[in-house]
Design an enzyme around this catalytic site. Structure first.
Site, PDB file in Angstrom:
ATOM      1  N   TYR A 144       0.844  -1.207   0.000  1.00 29.87           N
ATOM      2  CA  TYR A 144       0.000   0.000   0.000  1.00 29.87           C
ATOM      3  C   TYR A 144       0.879   1.257   0.000  1.00 29.87           C
ATOM      4  O   TYR A 144       0.745   2.116  -0.873  1.00 29.87           O
ATOM      5  CB  TYR A 144      -0.893  -0.037   1.229  1.00 29.87           C
ATOM      6  CG  TYR A 144      -1.873   1.122   1.332  1.00 29.87           C
ATOM      7  CD1 TYR A 144      -3.017   1.165   0.541  1.00 29.87           C
ATOM      8  CD2 TYR A 144      -1.645   2.161   2.228  1.00 29.87           C
ATOM      9  CE1 TYR A 144      -3.917   2.221   0.650  1.00 29.87           C
ATOM     10  CE2 TYR A 144      -2.545   3.217   2.340  1.00 29.87           C
ATOM     11  CZ  TYR A 144      -3.679   3.244   1.555  1.00 29.87           C
ATOM     12  OH  TYR A 144      -4.570   4.283   1.659  1.00 29.87           O
ATOM     13  N   ARG A 185     -10.928  -1.279   9.919  1.00 25.96           N
ATOM     14  CA  ARG A 185     -10.298  -0.035  10.370  1.00 25.96           C
ATOM     15  C   ARG A 185     -10.767   0.308  11.778  1.00 25.96           C
ATOM     16  O   ARG A 185     -11.820  -0.140  12.233  1.00 25.96           O
ATOM     17  CB  ARG A 185     -10.594   1.091   9.376  1.00 25.96           C
ATOM     18  CG  ARG A 185      -9.693   0.969   8.166  1.00 25.96           C
ATOM     19  CD  ARG A 185      -9.863   2.100   7.214  1.00 25.96           C
ATOM     20  NE  ARG A 185     -10.901   1.841   6.230  1.00 25.96           N
ATOM     21  CZ  ARG A 185     -11.113   2.599   5.182  1.00 25.96           C
ATOM     22  NH1 ARG A 185     -10.382   3.668   4.983  1.00 25.96           N
ATOM     23  NH2 ARG A 185     -12.071   2.303   4.328  1.00 25.96           N
TER      24      ARG A 185
HETATM   25  P1  NAD Z   1     -12.558   2.036   0.220  1.00 23.24           P
HETATM   26  O1  NAD Z   1     -11.878   0.718   0.275  1.00 23.24           O
HETATM   27  O2  NAD Z   1     -13.893   2.177   0.851  1.00 23.24           O
HETATM   28  O3  NAD Z   1     -12.692   2.540  -1.290  1.00 23.24           O
HETATM   29  C1  NAD Z   1     -11.829   2.144  -2.319  1.00 23.24           C
HETATM   30  C2  NAD Z   1     -12.681   1.841  -3.550  1.00 23.24           C
HETATM   31  O4  NAD Z   1     -11.800   1.460  -4.621  1.00 23.24           O
HETATM   32  C3  NAD Z   1     -13.655   0.696  -3.330  1.00 23.24           C
HETATM   33  O5  NAD Z   1     -14.928   1.041  -3.806  1.00 23.24           O
HETATM   34  C4  NAD Z   1     -13.041  -0.458  -4.144  1.00 23.24           C
HETATM   35  O6  NAD Z   1     -14.018  -1.373  -4.608  1.00 23.24           O
HETATM   36  C5  NAD Z   1     -12.351   0.315  -5.258  1.00 23.24           C
HETATM   37  N1  NAD Z   1     -11.256  -0.432  -5.879  1.00 23.24           N
HETATM   38  C6  NAD Z   1     -10.262  -1.121  -5.266  1.00 23.24           C
HETATM   39  N2  NAD Z   1      -9.447  -1.664  -6.180  1.00 23.24           N
HETATM   40  C7  NAD Z   1      -9.934  -1.300  -7.406  1.00 23.24           C
HETATM   41  C8  NAD Z   1      -9.532  -1.566  -8.745  1.00 23.24           C
HETATM   42  N3  NAD Z   1      -8.456  -2.314  -9.027  1.00 23.24           N
HETATM   43  N4  NAD Z   1     -10.271  -1.037  -9.748  1.00 23.24           N
HETATM   44  C9  NAD Z   1     -11.384  -0.305  -9.485  1.00 23.24           C
HETATM   45  N5  NAD Z   1     -11.804  -0.037  -8.249  1.00 23.24           N
HETATM   46  C10 NAD Z   1     -11.084  -0.527  -7.216  1.00 23.24           C
HETATM   47  O7  NAD Z   1     -11.526   3.093   0.841  1.00 23.24           O
HETATM   48  P2  NAD Z   1     -11.685   4.653   1.110  1.00 23.24           P
HETATM   49  O8  NAD Z   1     -11.417   4.866   2.540  1.00 23.24           O
HETATM   50  O9  NAD Z   1     -12.920   5.190   0.503  1.00 23.24           O
HETATM   51  O10 NAD Z   1     -10.412   5.207   0.319  1.00 23.24           O
HETATM   52  C11 NAD Z   1     -10.531   5.848  -0.939  1.00 23.24           C
HETATM   53  C12 NAD Z   1      -9.150   6.334  -1.374  1.00 23.24           C
HETATM   54  O11 NAD Z   1      -8.637   7.252  -0.408  1.00 23.24           O
HETATM   55  C13 NAD Z   1      -8.136   5.207  -1.493  1.00 23.24           C
HETATM   56  O12 NAD Z   1      -7.309   5.467  -2.622  1.00 23.24           O
HETATM   57  C14 NAD Z   1      -7.317   5.320  -0.243  1.00 23.24           C
HETATM   58  O13 NAD Z   1      -6.008   4.864  -0.410  1.00 23.24           O
HETATM   59  C15 NAD Z   1      -7.361   6.825   0.028  1.00 23.24           C
HETATM   60  N6  NAD Z   1      -7.157   7.112   1.464  1.00 23.24           N
HETATM   61  C16 NAD Z   1      -8.147   6.839   2.369  1.00 23.24           C
HETATM   62  C17 NAD Z   1      -7.910   7.097   3.711  1.00 23.24           C
HETATM   63  C18 NAD Z   1      -8.950   6.844   4.761  1.00 23.24           C
HETATM   64  O14 NAD Z   1      -8.688   7.053   5.944  1.00 23.24           O
HETATM   65  N7  NAD Z   1     -10.161   6.442   4.441  1.00 23.24           N
HETATM   66  C19 NAD Z   1      -6.684   7.610   4.127  1.00 23.24           C
HETATM   67  C20 NAD Z   1      -5.702   7.833   3.168  1.00 23.24           C
HETATM   68  C21 NAD Z   1      -5.959   7.602   1.827  1.00 23.24           C
HETATM   69  N1  UDP Z   2      -6.357  -0.581  15.675  1.00 17.49           N
HETATM   70  C1  UDP Z   2      -6.757  -1.071  16.912  1.00 17.49           C
HETATM   71  N2  UDP Z   2      -7.833  -1.910  16.952  1.00 17.49           N
HETATM   72  C2  UDP Z   2      -8.537  -2.262  15.848  1.00 17.49           C
HETATM   73  C3  UDP Z   2      -8.144  -1.743  14.597  1.00 17.49           C
HETATM   74  C4  UDP Z   2      -7.035  -0.919  14.550  1.00 17.49           C
HETATM   75  O1  UDP Z   2      -6.154  -0.767  17.956  1.00 17.49           O
HETATM   76  O2  UDP Z   2      -9.501  -3.026  15.985  1.00 17.49           O
HETATM   77  C5  UDP Z   2      -5.214   0.366  15.615  1.00 17.49           C
HETATM   78  C6  UDP Z   2      -4.161   0.011  14.584  1.00 17.49           C
HETATM   79  O3  UDP Z   2      -3.210  -0.872  15.136  1.00 17.49           O
HETATM   80  C7  UDP Z   2      -3.582   1.374  14.272  1.00 17.49           C
HETATM   81  C8  UDP Z   2      -4.767   2.319  14.439  1.00 17.49           C
HETATM   82  O4  UDP Z   2      -5.731   1.613  15.217  1.00 17.49           O
HETATM   83  O5  UDP Z   2      -2.597   1.714  15.210  1.00 17.49           O
HETATM   84  C9  UDP Z   2      -5.411   2.745  13.119  1.00 17.49           C
HETATM   85  O6  UDP Z   2      -5.666   1.581  12.369  1.00 17.49           O
HETATM   86  P1  UDP Z   2      -6.421   1.608  10.955  1.00 17.49           P
HETATM   87  O7  UDP Z   2      -6.352   0.233  10.400  1.00 17.49           O
HETATM   88  O8  UDP Z   2      -7.747   2.237  11.100  1.00 17.49           O
HETATM   89  O9  UDP Z   2      -5.579   2.617  10.047  1.00 17.49           O
HETATM   90  P2  UDP Z   2      -4.015   2.848   9.772  1.00 17.49           P
HETATM   91  O10 UDP Z   2      -3.184   1.962  10.637  1.00 17.49           O
HETATM   92  O11 UDP Z   2      -3.849   2.539   8.337  1.00 17.49           O
HETATM   93  O12 UDP Z   2      -3.817   4.276  10.107  1.00 17.49           O
END
Ligand code: NAD
Ligand code: UDP
Length: 310
Positions: A144, A185
């Site tokens: 990732y 998450r």
């Molecule tokens: P999510 O998993 O809910 O959404 C991702 C979407 O992409 C899903 O609908 C999935 O089906 C689609 N997808 C995955 N692989 C694909 C592929 N090969 N082709 C077409 N579609 C595909 O996650 P999200 O939280 O909505 O994240 C959206 C974007 O924001 C992602 O790029 C993620 O990396 C970025 N992002 C999210 C967070 C967060 O905290 N939610 C933080 C940092 C970055």
């Molecule tokens: N985490 C946790 N319990 C859970 C899920 C996640 O303590 O059930 C912790 C995880 O180890 C991390 C933080 O929460 O330190 C955020 O995790 P998440 O997977 O949401 O996002 P990311 O690590 O990618 O920021």
């Protein structure tokens, strides 16, 4: 009216973004392979004449005439992006190449949803955009983190080499309605566990920190970045600078749900970042943006959502 492509539009953030664009009156095409997203997230949009869904995988080419592309396709939860790590990195890298190629051909502006994970387990705290990060290239999070880092590289190379009009945002942990209750998450896990009266799973000692941004604030920032002045490429951090330990988050969720759940301590996953907090001065200056929704308020909205669906 603009024609806008949103990849990953059926996911958590993408579905909120699509709604915002559809309500603006834009012509929206949502392309998603439904790996972590779902049609349920976009079912209310299906009735709009200016919304269209295509089941498409971004590792393959897509030819559509659009003015703007938001590239969000990529699983974001560690559980899902580690399920098939090779596919995850292909999605970031081939997805970026395909979407940048499309942007180049049709002269569209393109925004990349990058991530705070490009900072890895940060030694500099809080994280400004100038920080290059501390990323393990061969660990279980690398598919990732490094995929997203290569995607940023591709964006800047297409910009320098081909003049593609790029915008790069680095999203910090975002939460809200439409999160998949099973995606692993932390916010969704804690709320679902609290509502079901199950143990709340704390990984490690719970002292690691994250900064949580409510999804409406994030979508506003994304929209402003896409429509920001010519020549401003970013990368720009988008996140809420409020910083909380996972133990603090667990106690907030327990208090807000009135749950009787107990804490269950579990092993800390490999390479789990110990701290994370965005510097958002650049977003304030360039986009006149900062988050407005505090964690307690955003958690209440999110708890209401999970209460309805589980
Ligand atoms: P999510 O998993 O809910 O959404 C991702 C979407 O992409 C899903 O609908 C999935 O089906 C689609 N997808 C995955 N692989 C694909 C592929 N090969 N082709 C077409 N579609 C595909 O996650 P999200 O939280 O909505 O994240 C959206 C974007 O924001 C992602 O790029 C993620 O990396 C970025 N992002 C999210 C967070 C967060 O905290 N939610 C933080 C940092 C970055
Ligand atoms: N985490 C946790 N319990 C859970 C899920 C996640 O303590 O059930 C912790 C995880 O180890 C991390 C933080 O929460 O330190 C955020 O995790 P998440 O997977 O949401 O996002 P990311 O690590 O990618 O920021």
């Amino acid at each position: 009216m603009k024609r806008v492509l949103v990849t990953g539009g059926a996911g958590f953030i993408g579905s909120h973004l699509c709604k915002r664009l559809v309500e603006n009156g834009d012509e929206v095409i949502c392309a998603d392979n439904l790996f972590t997203g779902s049609k349920k997230n976009i079912e209310q949009l299906m009735d709009y004449h200016n919304f269209e869904f295509i089941r498409h995988d971004v590792t393959k080419e897509l030819l559509v005439e659009v003015d703007q592309i938001y590239n969000l396709a990529c699983p974001a939860s560690p559980v899902y992006y580690q399920y098939n790590p090779v596919k995850t990195i292909k999605t970031s890298v081939l997805g970026a190449i395909n979407m940048l190629g499309l942007a180049k051909r049709v002269k569209a502006r393109i925004l990349q949803a990058s991530t705070s994970e490009v900072y890895g387990n940060p030694i500099v705290h809080p994280q400004p955009e100038e920080y290059w990060g501390n990323v393990n290239p061969i660990g279980i999070r690398s598919c990732y983190d490094e995929g997203k880092r290569v995607a940023e590289t591709l964006f800047f190379d297409y910009h320098r080499q081909n003049g593609v009009d790029i915008k790069v945002i680095r999203i910090f942990n975002t939460y809200g309605p439409n999160m998949n209750p099973n995606d692993g998450r932390v916010v969704s896990n804690f709320i679902v566990q609290a509502l079901k009266g199950e143990d709340i799973t704390i990984y490690g000692d719970g002292s690691q920190t994250r900064s949580f941004c409510y999804v409406d604030d994030l979508v506003e920032g994304m929209y402003r970045m896409m429509n920001s002045r010519d020549g401003f490429t970013g990368p720009v951090n988008l996140g809420n600078p409020g910083e909380f330990t996972m133990l603090e988050l667990a106690h907030k969720v327990i208090a807000l749900t009135g749950s009787k759940s107990k804490l269950l301590y579990m092993p800390l996953p490999q390479d789990d970042p110990t701290q994370r907090k965005p510097v958002i001065d650049l977003a304030k200056k360039e986009l006149d943006w900062e988050p407005k929704i505090a964690l307690d308020e955003g958690l209440r909205f999110t708890i209401d959502y999970f209460n309805k669906i589980i």
